[in-house]
Design an enzyme around this catalytic site. Structure first.
Site, PDB file in Angstrom:
ATOM      1  CD  GLN A   9      -6.184 -11.403  75.709  1.00 23.96           C
ATOM      2  OE1 GLN A   9      -4.961 -10.875  75.678  1.00 23.96           O
ATOM      3  NE2 GLN A   9      -7.117 -11.053  74.957  1.00 23.96           N
ATOM      4  CB  SER A  87       0.953 -14.909  77.203  1.00 19.88           C
ATOM      5  OG  SER A  87       0.726 -13.838  76.458  1.00 19.88           O
ATOM      6  CG  LEU A  88      -2.008 -10.680  81.039  1.00 21.44           C
ATOM      7  CD1 LEU A  88      -1.465  -9.378  80.901  1.00 21.44           C
ATOM      8  CD2 LEU A  88      -3.607 -10.890  80.920  1.00 21.44           C
ATOM      9  NE  ARG A 112       1.963  -8.557  77.005  1.00 20.62           N
ATOM     10  CZ  ARG A 112       1.223  -9.300  76.867  1.00 20.62           C
ATOM     11  NH1 ARG A 112       0.019  -9.659  77.263  1.00 20.62           N
ATOM     12  NH2 ARG A 112       1.838 -10.561  76.109  1.00 20.62           N
ATOM     13  CG  HIS A 192       2.628 -14.421  71.915  1.00 23.00           C
ATOM     14  ND1 HIS A 192       3.630 -13.842  73.014  1.00 23.00           N
ATOM     15  CD2 HIS A 192       1.664 -14.440  72.575  1.00 23.00           C
ATOM     16  CE1 HIS A 192       3.132 -13.623  73.982  1.00 23.00           C
ATOM     17  NE2 HIS A 192       1.771 -14.263  73.775  1.00 23.00           N
ATOM     18  CD  GLN A 240       5.033 -12.006  77.241  1.00 21.78           C
ATOM     19  OE1 GLN A 240       4.377 -11.326  77.068  1.00 21.78           O
ATOM     20  NE2 GLN A 240       5.051 -12.760  78.592  1.00 21.78           N
TER      21      GLN A 240
END
Length: 806
Positions: A9, A87-88, A112, A192, A240
């Site tokens: 992202q 991340s993503l 998510r 996170h 995560q």
């Protein structure tokens, strides 16, 4: 060989993927089906600035990353030695490694994004120019204990996350440190960080429904900065959400393996710049090379090269290729194949069959449901067994009293828990519409969400009311459908009615009566009456005895035309019912384009089925030729037929004789004396008058108007008397009246005979070992194994050749 890295992202931009959409139309069709909106429009036009909203950003980036990866494989044929994603982006890396298919990945990312978009009580900020130790010391010194390290992007670029008010309090702290720069990020949540714990728990429950494979290419985890180990994919993706992204150490780990060639796959070059900075600021980490990496990575990886199943399941019927021709495998099925019999790496699993959106919407692991069977034959216990195993069962409410239905629903919800996946039958009752209204009243009061609409020849106010009372207006004007309708259809004109919006005349009448709101009446114009159409071929229940190979393609084209004509935001899924008792039959349904399958007769011969042991003993010995057709009680006058057991009983012959008498006579008194006596003595074991007295007593409670009509119309009275026998014969079977076994009415189709043959010599040969969920799982697993076996002969020479065929 290169390391492929995928951005997360923040990399989104309007216009991304412009050169990819037309090239991978099938992937886009699958994405649109799952998401319920046009991914191409979102990326190219960015309507209402949605591309920067988390719930839209994440699916968009995942899709563009996937298309970019597919493009690189097609154009260059180069596979990476390692994969990583920020991340993503880690979901894209796992997709490329074969841990899941495109549809599964998009479903996970969609969930998510939705969960993260709800996190509105935190914030994030990027800190430039300071190392981790300096940042932690500053946070501790100023009492900013609710801020945490979220992203280790580079040694000198770190993102912190936490409570929104502390994000603001931290700004003057870091602005006052020489060489530091503090930039609050435009996000609504503390991603996170421990503040995402609620989202993590919800995601953990969701991802548990999916069977993720071990990556075929090493993927470096954001959580551990080391490659995924077998069996931990679901756990690491869940962790995560609250763990910091260890991007710096991930790159340092790869540097320690001697990897220097990093290729960013996806929009922009954010990660390319981060990797360059890490190379300048940090030293490699020394770590052993993971198994399967290095020189072995140069060998072709069937997992990494396999095209996404989403690419094989286009939305328009004209573009729908046979999945048999596109899923390579080397596995042969056994008679009853456990999951292990599916070839490792083939990508064909029980959980991958059918439409991912169907599984997602109903929160199922498998696109397989047990259809309703009247009077609780598809029992509350059956619904519970199916629900706990990742399937869905429908309670057979036709013929049940309202208190009995309420008691059964309470049992199901108590056993399955809140938000359980189950449904109930909503049968048409043209003779007694008030009964249908009372059932809908009960369903709405109990908060029942899923109904199987059966036996409808036209839409009724009761059914329309159930559908519309579940409509709510969501964010950005989207319509939330809380009450879902799965319509059983066997004729195109009935399917057309369910594919159309609710009839305006019925909607207006409901609105005038105050039974729906004005908003619901307006939303009714934008939605079809059914979410899903179960196309019913020749089966035990009422049908037109059609062939699935003829009906399914016809109904799919009809559906596609209706969706296009009305401009629905979401498609209508197509299910297959009738004749499904073996893996071969189930495979045929999926190959023909079914999004899910519905089983029926085979569930009646299980421990959970709500019928007698005597019936189950009879059904266990059924062969494919042991059924016949007989009049349907609820549509006797119309000549509708149901399929019933013929072996060992006289019911079919006797019921058909009664229908012939009804057709050729205007009253009971017109039947010749010999025939009349035979029917009363052999069939009814009582006189016509006694039968009428019993019938009248029942109607006095349910529908006094029927009595008045029968007394005026002798032919209608005759129909009621003859229908008494049909209902009586069914009750004899239901309670297992051994003294009247020849009159048992037992719904059954040849599918049960085929199933009995399939399981001969196995533990399922005896019905006392048959459980509905076990049968469903064996059926789906064996279908997947069969598909993998058959597909081996038709696999394309290049794994992406079929993806782009027009």
């Amino acid at each position: 060989m290169a390391v492929f890295v995928f951005p997360g992202q923040g990399a989104q931009r309007k216009g991304m993927g412009a050169d990819l959409f037309d090239r991978f139309r099938r992937v886009i069709g699958a994405a649109d089906e799952i998401l319920g909106y046009s991914i191409k429009e979102l990326c190219l036009e960015n309507p209402d600035q949605r591309l920067n909203q988390t719930q839209y950003t994440q699916p968009a980036l995942f899709t563009i990353n996937a298309l970019s990866y597919y493009q690189r494989l097609e154009d260059q044929g180069v596979r990476p030695a390692y994969l990583a994603g920020h991340s993503l982006g880690e979901y894209s890396a796992l997709l490329a490694a074969g841990a899941f298919d495109f549809e599964t990945g998009l479903l996970l990312v969609k969930k998510r994004g939705e969960l993260m978009s709800k996190a509105d009580k935190g914030g994030m900020a990027a800190v430039f120019g300071l190392r981790e130790d300096d940042i932690l010391e500053a946070l501790q010194r100023h009492g900013l204990r609710r801020l945490h390290i979220a992203n280790h992007n580079t040694p000198s670029q770190i993102v912190i996350s936490g409570a929104a008010e502390e994000i603001q309090r931290a700004k003057p702290v870091f602005d006052g440190i020489a060489g530091a720069r503090y930039v609050p990020l435009n996000v609504s949540g503390a991603f996170h960080s421990p503040l995402m714990a609620e989202a993590r728990e919800e995601f953990a429950a969701y991802i548990a429904r999916f069977d993720l494979r071990n990556p075929g290419i090493p993927v470096v985890s954001n959580v551990t900065a080391r490659p995924y180990v077998d069996g931990r994919a679901s756990q690491l993706l869940t962790e995560q959400i609250t763990s910091s992204v260890q991007w710096t150490d991930s790159i340092r780990y790869l540097m320690g393996l001697g990897e220097t060639d990093f290729k960013e796959i996806g929009p922009g070059n954010v990660l390319t710049k981060l990797v360059q900075q890490i190379k300048q600021e940090a030293t490699p980490l020394s770590a052993p090379r993971p198994a399967g990496a290095g020189p072995e990575a140069e060998r072709p990886s069937p997992v990494a090269e396999r095209p996404s199943p989403a690419a094989e399941r286009p939305s328009p019927a004209a573009e729908r290729p046979s999945p048999v021709a596109e899923r390579p495998s080397h596995a042969a099925p056994r008679a009853i194949a456990p999951a292990a019999d599916v070839a490792e790496g083939s990508g064909v699993t029980a959980g991958s069959l059918g439409a991912a959106s169907f599984r997602s919407d109903y929160r199922l692991r498998y696109a397989c449901i047990a259809g309703s069977m009247r009077d609780g034959i598809s029992s509350k216990e059956l619904c519970v067994r199916m629900g706990k195993a990742g399937f869905m069962g429908f309670l057979g409410t036709a013929g049940m009293t309202l208190p009995a239905i309420e008691s059964a629903v309470s049992f199901i919800e108590r056993e399955l828990g809140a938000g359980a996946s189950y449904g109930v039958d909503l049968p048409s009752n043209p003779a007694l519409p008030e009964v249908e209204e009372e059932m809908v009243d009960l369903y709405l009061r109990l908060g029942i969400r899923n109904v199987e609409a059966s036996g409808y020849i036209q839409l009724t106010p009761a059914l329309v009311r159930f559908r519309l009372k579940g409509l709510e207006c969501g964010a950005n004007g989207a319509i939330l459908r809380k009450n879902r309708v799965l319509a059983k259809v066997s004729r195109p004109e009935i399917a057309q009615a369910f594919c159309s919006p609710a009839p305006a005349r019925i909607v207006e009448r409901l609105l005038a009566a105050g039974k729906i709101s004005a908003a619901q009446a307006e939303m009714a114009r934008r939605l079809p009456m059914a979410d899903d159409l179960t196309v019913t071929a020749d089966c035990a229940g009422s049908s037109d005895h059609g062939a699935a190979a003829v009906l399914l393609p016809t109904m799919i084209r009809l559906r596609d035309e209706a969706v296009k004509q009305h401009g629905y935001a979401q498609t209508i899924r197509i299910g297959a019912a009738g004749g499904i008792g073996t893996p071969e039959a189930a495979l045929a349904a999926f190959v023909l384009g079914a999004d899910y399958i519905v089983t029926g007769s085979i569930n009646q011969c299980t421990v959970e089925a709500g019928t007698s042991d005597a019936v189950k003993d009879m059904l266990q010995g059924v062969h494919v030729q042991d059924t016949d057709y007989a009049p349907a009680s609820d549509m006797f006058e119309l000549g509708a037929k149901v399929q019933v057991l013929k072996k060992g009983v006289f019911f079919a012959a006797r019921a058909n004789k009664l229908y012939e008498l009804y057709r050729h006579h205007g009253a009971l008194e017109e039947i010749d004396e010999k025939t009349s006596t035979h029917v009363q003595q052999k069939y009814f074991k009582r006189s016509f008058q006694q039968v009428w007295e019993e019938t009248r007593a029942l109607l006095r409670e349910k529908s006094p108007r029927e009595i008045e009509r029968a007394e005026r119309d002798p032919k209608h009275r005759m129909a009621l008397v003859f229908k008494w026998y049909l209902d009586h014969a069914f009750k004899l079977a239901l309670r297992g009246d051994e003294g009247n076994k020849v009159d048992f009415q037992v719904y059954c189709s040849p599918a049960l005979g085929a199933f009995n043959q399939w399981v001969t010599g196995t533990e399922l040969e005896s019905w006392r070992n048959r459980h509905a969920d076990v049968i469903a799982l064996r059926l789906m697993e064996s279908t997947a194994a069969l598909l993998a076996h058959v597909a081996q002969r038709y696999a394309p020479a290049h794994p992406y050749a079929a993806m782009n065929a027009a």
